[in-house]
Scaffold this motif. Structure first.
Motif, PDB file in Angstrom:
ATOM      1  N   GLU A 113       0.824  -1.207   0.000  1.00  0.00           N
ATOM      2  CA  GLU A 113       0.000   0.000   0.000  1.00  0.00           C
ATOM      3  C   GLU A 113       0.860   1.260   0.000  1.00  0.00           C
ATOM      4  O   GLU A 113       0.519   2.266  -0.632  1.00  0.00           O
ATOM      5  N   THR A 114       1.982   1.204   0.706  1.00  0.00           N
ATOM      6  CA  THR A 114       2.894   2.353   0.739  1.00  0.00           C
ATOM      7  C   THR A 114       3.444   2.652  -0.648  1.00  0.00           C
ATOM      8  O   THR A 114       3.414   3.796  -1.121  1.00  0.00           O
ATOM      9  N   PHE A 115       3.943   1.621  -1.319  1.00  0.00           N
ATOM     10  CA  PHE A 115       4.535   1.810  -2.643  1.00  0.00           C
ATOM     11  C   PHE A 115       3.471   2.135  -3.689  1.00  0.00           C
ATOM     12  O   PHE A 115       3.722   2.901  -4.619  1.00  0.00           O
ATOM     13  N   ARG A 116       2.307   1.554  -3.533  1.00  0.00           N
ATOM     14  CA  ARG A 116       1.220   1.839  -4.473  1.00  0.00           C
ATOM     15  C   ARG A 116       0.852   3.323  -4.422  1.00  0.00           C
ATOM     16  O   ARG A 116       0.712   3.985  -5.455  1.00  0.00           O
ATOM     17  N   GLY A 117       0.699   3.841  -3.212  1.00  0.00           N
ATOM     18  CA  GLY A 117       0.372   5.256  -3.065  1.00  0.00           C
ATOM     19  C   GLY A 117       1.480   6.152  -3.593  1.00  0.00           C
ATOM     20  O   GLY A 117       1.215   7.196  -4.204  1.00  0.00           O
ATOM     21  N   LEU A 146      10.813   5.429  -9.965  1.00  0.00           N
ATOM     22  CA  LEU A 146      11.485   4.996  -8.737  1.00  0.00           C
ATOM     23  C   LEU A 146      12.066   6.145  -7.913  1.00  0.00           C
ATOM     24  O   LEU A 146      11.813   6.213  -6.701  1.00  0.00           O
ATOM     25  N   PRO A 147      12.838   7.070  -8.516  1.00  0.00           N
ATOM     26  CA  PRO A 147      13.406   8.155  -7.697  1.00  0.00           C
ATOM     27  C   PRO A 147      12.339   9.001  -6.995  1.00  0.00           C
ATOM     28  O   PRO A 147      12.504   9.384  -5.833  1.00  0.00           O
ATOM     29  N   GLN A 148      11.251   9.296  -7.711  1.00  0.00           N
ATOM     30  CA  GLN A 148      10.194  10.110  -7.104  1.00  0.00           C
ATOM     31  C   GLN A 148       9.342   9.291  -6.144  1.00  0.00           C
ATOM     32  O   GLN A 148       8.842   9.808  -5.140  1.00  0.00           O
ATOM     33  N   MET A 149       9.191   8.009  -6.461  1.00  0.00           N
ATOM     34  CA  MET A 149       8.428   7.127  -5.589  1.00  0.00           C
ATOM     35  C   MET A 149       9.071   7.040  -4.210  1.00  0.00           C
ATOM     36  O   MET A 149       8.385   7.025  -3.189  1.00  0.00           O
ATOM     37  N   ILE A 150      10.398   6.997  -4.190  1.00  0.00           N
ATOM     38  CA  ILE A 150      11.114   6.907  -2.911  1.00  0.00           C
ATOM     39  C   ILE A 150      10.768   8.095  -2.027  1.00  0.00           C
ATOM     40  O   ILE A 150      10.499   7.946  -0.830  1.00  0.00           O
ATOM     41  N   ARG A 151      10.770   9.286  -2.624  1.00  0.00           N
ATOM     42  CA  ARG A 151      10.461  10.500  -1.843  1.00  0.00           C
ATOM     43  C   ARG A 151       9.052  10.445  -1.267  1.00  0.00           C
ATOM     44  O   ARG A 151       8.835  10.768  -0.099  1.00  0.00           O
ATOM     45  N   HIS A 152       8.107  10.025  -2.080  1.00  0.00           N
ATOM     46  CA  HIS A 152       6.721   9.962  -1.609  1.00  0.00           C
ATOM     47  C   HIS A 152       6.510   8.831  -0.593  1.00  0.00           C
ATOM     48  O   HIS A 152       5.642   8.931   0.280  1.00  0.00           O
ATOM     49  N   ALA A 153       7.295   7.769  -0.726  1.00  0.00           N
ATOM     50  CA  ALA A 153       7.087   6.588   0.119  1.00  0.00           C
ATOM     51  C   ALA A 153       7.768   6.694   1.481  1.00  0.00           C
ATOM     52  O   ALA A 153       7.363   6.007   2.427  1.00  0.00           O
ATOM     53  N   LEU A 154       8.793   7.533   1.586  1.00  0.00           N
ATOM     54  CA  LEU A 154       9.624   7.539   2.794  1.00  0.00           C
ATOM     55  C   LEU A 154       8.858   7.723   4.112  1.00  0.00           C
ATOM     56  O   LEU A 154       9.137   7.007   5.079  1.00  0.00           O
ATOM     57  N   PRO A 155       7.913   8.663   4.217  1.00  0.00           N
ATOM     58  CA  PRO A 155       7.214   8.813   5.512  1.00  0.00           C
ATOM     59  C   PRO A 155       6.498   7.541   5.961  1.00  0.00           C
ATOM     60  O   PRO A 155       6.662   7.091   7.102  1.00  0.00           O
ATOM     61  N   ALA A 156       5.711   6.943   5.060  1.00  0.00           N
ATOM     62  CA  ALA A 156       4.994   5.711   5.416  1.00  0.00           C
ATOM     63  C   ALA A 156       5.959   4.540   5.559  1.00  0.00           C
ATOM     64  O   ALA A 156       5.776   3.673   6.421  1.00  0.00           O
ATOM     65  N   PHE A 157       6.987   4.519   4.718  1.00  0.00           N
ATOM     66  CA  PHE A 157       8.011   3.480   4.810  1.00  0.00           C
ATOM     67  C   PHE A 157       8.671   3.516   6.185  1.00  0.00           C
ATOM     68  O   PHE A 157       8.905   2.472   6.809  1.00  0.00           O
ATOM     69  N   GLY A 158       8.971   4.722   6.653  1.00  0.00           N
ATOM     70  CA  GLY A 158       9.593   4.871   7.966  1.00  0.00           C
ATOM     71  C   GLY A 158       8.707   4.345   9.082  1.00  0.00           C
ATOM     72  O   GLY A 158       9.181   3.666  10.002  1.00  0.00           O
ATOM     73  N   ASN A 159       7.422   4.643   8.999  1.00  0.00           N
ATOM     74  CA  ASN A 159       6.491   4.133  10.013  1.00  0.00           C
ATOM     75  C   ASN A 159       6.448   2.609  10.002  1.00  0.00           C
ATOM     76  O   ASN A 159       6.441   1.958  11.057  1.00  0.00           O
ATOM     77  N   ASN A 160       6.415   2.036   8.799  1.00  0.00           N
ATOM     78  CA  ASN A 160       6.403   0.575   8.684  1.00  0.00           C
ATOM     79  C   ASN A 160       7.671  -0.039   9.273  1.00  0.00           C
ATOM     80  O   ASN A 160       7.626  -1.073   9.947  1.00  0.00           O
ATOM     81  N   TRP A 161       8.801   0.594   9.010  1.00  0.00           N
ATOM     82  CA  TRP A 161      10.078   0.090   9.520  1.00  0.00           C
ATOM     83  C   TRP A 161      10.113   0.121  11.048  1.00  0.00           C
ATOM     84  O   TRP A 161      10.550  -0.840  11.687  1.00  0.00           O
ATOM     85  N   LEU A 162       9.621   1.192  11.638  1.00  0.00           N
ATOM     86  CA  LEU A 162       9.619   1.298  13.096  1.00  0.00           C
ATOM     87  C   LEU A 162       8.716   0.238  13.725  1.00  0.00           C
ATOM     88  O   LEU A 162       9.066  -0.365  14.750  1.00  0.00           O
ATOM     89  N   VAL A 163       7.568   0.009  13.112  1.00  0.00           N
ATOM     90  CA  VAL A 163       6.666  -1.030  13.631  1.00  0.00           C
ATOM     91  C   VAL A 163       7.276  -2.412  13.427  1.00  0.00           C
ATOM     92  O   VAL A 163       7.171  -3.288  14.290  1.00  0.00           O
ATOM     93  N   LEU A 164       7.938  -2.605  12.288  1.00  0.00           N
ATOM     94  CA  LEU A 164       8.580  -3.893  11.999  1.00  0.00           C
ATOM     95  C   LEU A 164       9.634  -4.224  13.056  1.00  0.00           C
ATOM     96  O   LEU A 164       9.725  -5.367  13.514  1.00  0.00           O
ATOM     97  N   ILE A 165      10.425  -3.227  13.427  1.00  0.00           N
ATOM     98  CA  ILE A 165      11.464  -3.449  14.444  1.00  0.00           C
ATOM     99  C   ILE A 165      10.836  -3.991  15.727  1.00  0.00           C
ATOM    100  O   ILE A 165      11.324  -4.962  16.320  1.00  0.00           O
ATOM    101  N   ILE A 212      14.869   6.836  13.294  1.00  0.00           N
ATOM    102  CA  ILE A 212      14.114   8.065  13.026  1.00  0.00           C
ATOM    103  C   ILE A 212      15.029   9.146  12.455  1.00  0.00           C
ATOM    104  O   ILE A 212      14.680   9.826  11.478  1.00  0.00           O
ATOM    105  N   TYR A 213      16.207   9.305  13.040  1.00  0.00           N
ATOM    106  CA  TYR A 213      17.137  10.325  12.554  1.00  0.00           C
ATOM    107  C   TYR A 213      17.643   9.992  11.149  1.00  0.00           C
ATOM    108  O   TYR A 213      17.796  10.882  10.301  1.00  0.00           O
ATOM    109  N   LEU A 214      17.896   8.716  10.893  1.00  0.00           N
ATOM    110  CA  LEU A 214      18.331   8.313   9.556  1.00  0.00           C
ATOM    111  C   LEU A 214      17.227   8.551   8.524  1.00  0.00           C
ATOM    112  O   LEU A 214      17.489   9.009   7.402  1.00  0.00           O
ATOM    113  N   LEU A 215      16.000   8.261   8.907  1.00  0.00           N
ATOM    114  CA  LEU A 215      14.873   8.472   8.000  1.00  0.00           C
ATOM    115  C   LEU A 215      14.655   9.959   7.727  1.00  0.00           C
ATOM    116  O   LEU A 215      14.345  10.355   6.595  1.00  0.00           O
TER     117      LEU A 215
END
Length: 231
Positions: A113-117, A146-165, A212-215
């Motif tokens: 869903e993150t990447f789709r959005g 891909l380059p623009q997708m990364i920028r748009h995905a980073l906030p939600a990606f970061g949340n997913n990563w924190l929950v995954l940890i 969080i700081y890296l993200l």
């Protein structure tokens, strides 16, 4: 100062294993997320249906239940299949593989869903321009999407990563010696559960804070051109 009574190296070993589980699970989740997102945006109805079922089912079942299903259910399934192919010995599923596979599979649905959005957020005009210049679909994806997708995905990606940890703590229930299990063993031996679980909490807090700081750094890096263009 917390007195770990000689269990410090053991907790550290478990912390490293927890990080390994997190990173390996993230790799699987990202791969499944990309595949799932592209499937949902595909013109193929069967692909869209499979991707929709995947995200719906995974998001509807508790992570703990999925972990137990994969570990115990998978073990039963494999040992039933073994004799059919001429292998009669009992097969044990590796807890690390089971844990990583399950967590990666779970978060693959969220990454989908993150990447789709993020893909949908990329301007269609740019994609059409790339195609007009004779780029293949793969080249358009690699150089424009891909380059623009990364920028748009980073906030939600970061949340997913924190929950995954934090979700990696579940692997302790299937016998993997992560820091939660190591802390539990130490707590049982010393009868000081608060001390050892406090250490685990601090370790998770350190890992998530660094993340969080890296993200934030990555978000700034991928937003530099956009900010300059908008000034």
């Amino acid at each position: 100062m917390l007195n770990l009574q000689g269990y410090g190296p053991s907790i550290l070993e478990g912390t490293i294993l927890s990080l390994e589980v997190s990173i390996a699970s993230l790799g699987i989740a990202m791969l499944l997320g990309i595949i799932g997102a592209l499937s949902k945006l595909s013109n193929s109805k069967p692909l869209r249906l499979v991707a929709q079922l995947y995200t719906t089912i995974i998001r509807g079942i508790p992570d703990l239940v999925l972990m137990l299903l994969v570990f115990f259910g998978g073990q039963v399934f494999i040992n039933q299949i073994g004799p059919l192919v001429g292998y009669d010995e009992y097969i044990d599923i590796n807890p690390f593989i089971a844990g990583v596979s399950t967590i990666g599979f779970i978060f693959g649905a969220y990454m989908t869903e993150t990447f789709r959005g993020a893909i949908l957020a990329v301007s269609k005009g740019q994609l059409e321009a790339g195609s007009a210049y004779g780029m293949s679909n793969f080249l358009v994806f690699r150089r424009i999407t891909l380059p623009q997708m990364i920028r748009h995905a980073l906030p939600a990606f970061g949340n997913n990563w924190l929950v995954l940890i934090k979700t990696t703590a579940l692997v302790s229930i299937i016998g993997l010696d992560d820091m939660v299990r190591k802390a539990g063993l130490a707590a049982g031996a010393t009868r000081k559960p608060f001390t050892f679980y406090l250490v685990v909490a601090i370790n998770y807090l350190i890992i998530t804070t660094v993340s969080i700081y890296l993200l934030k750094y990555l978000e700034k890096r991928y937003s530099v051109g956009v900010r300059e263009a908008s000034d």
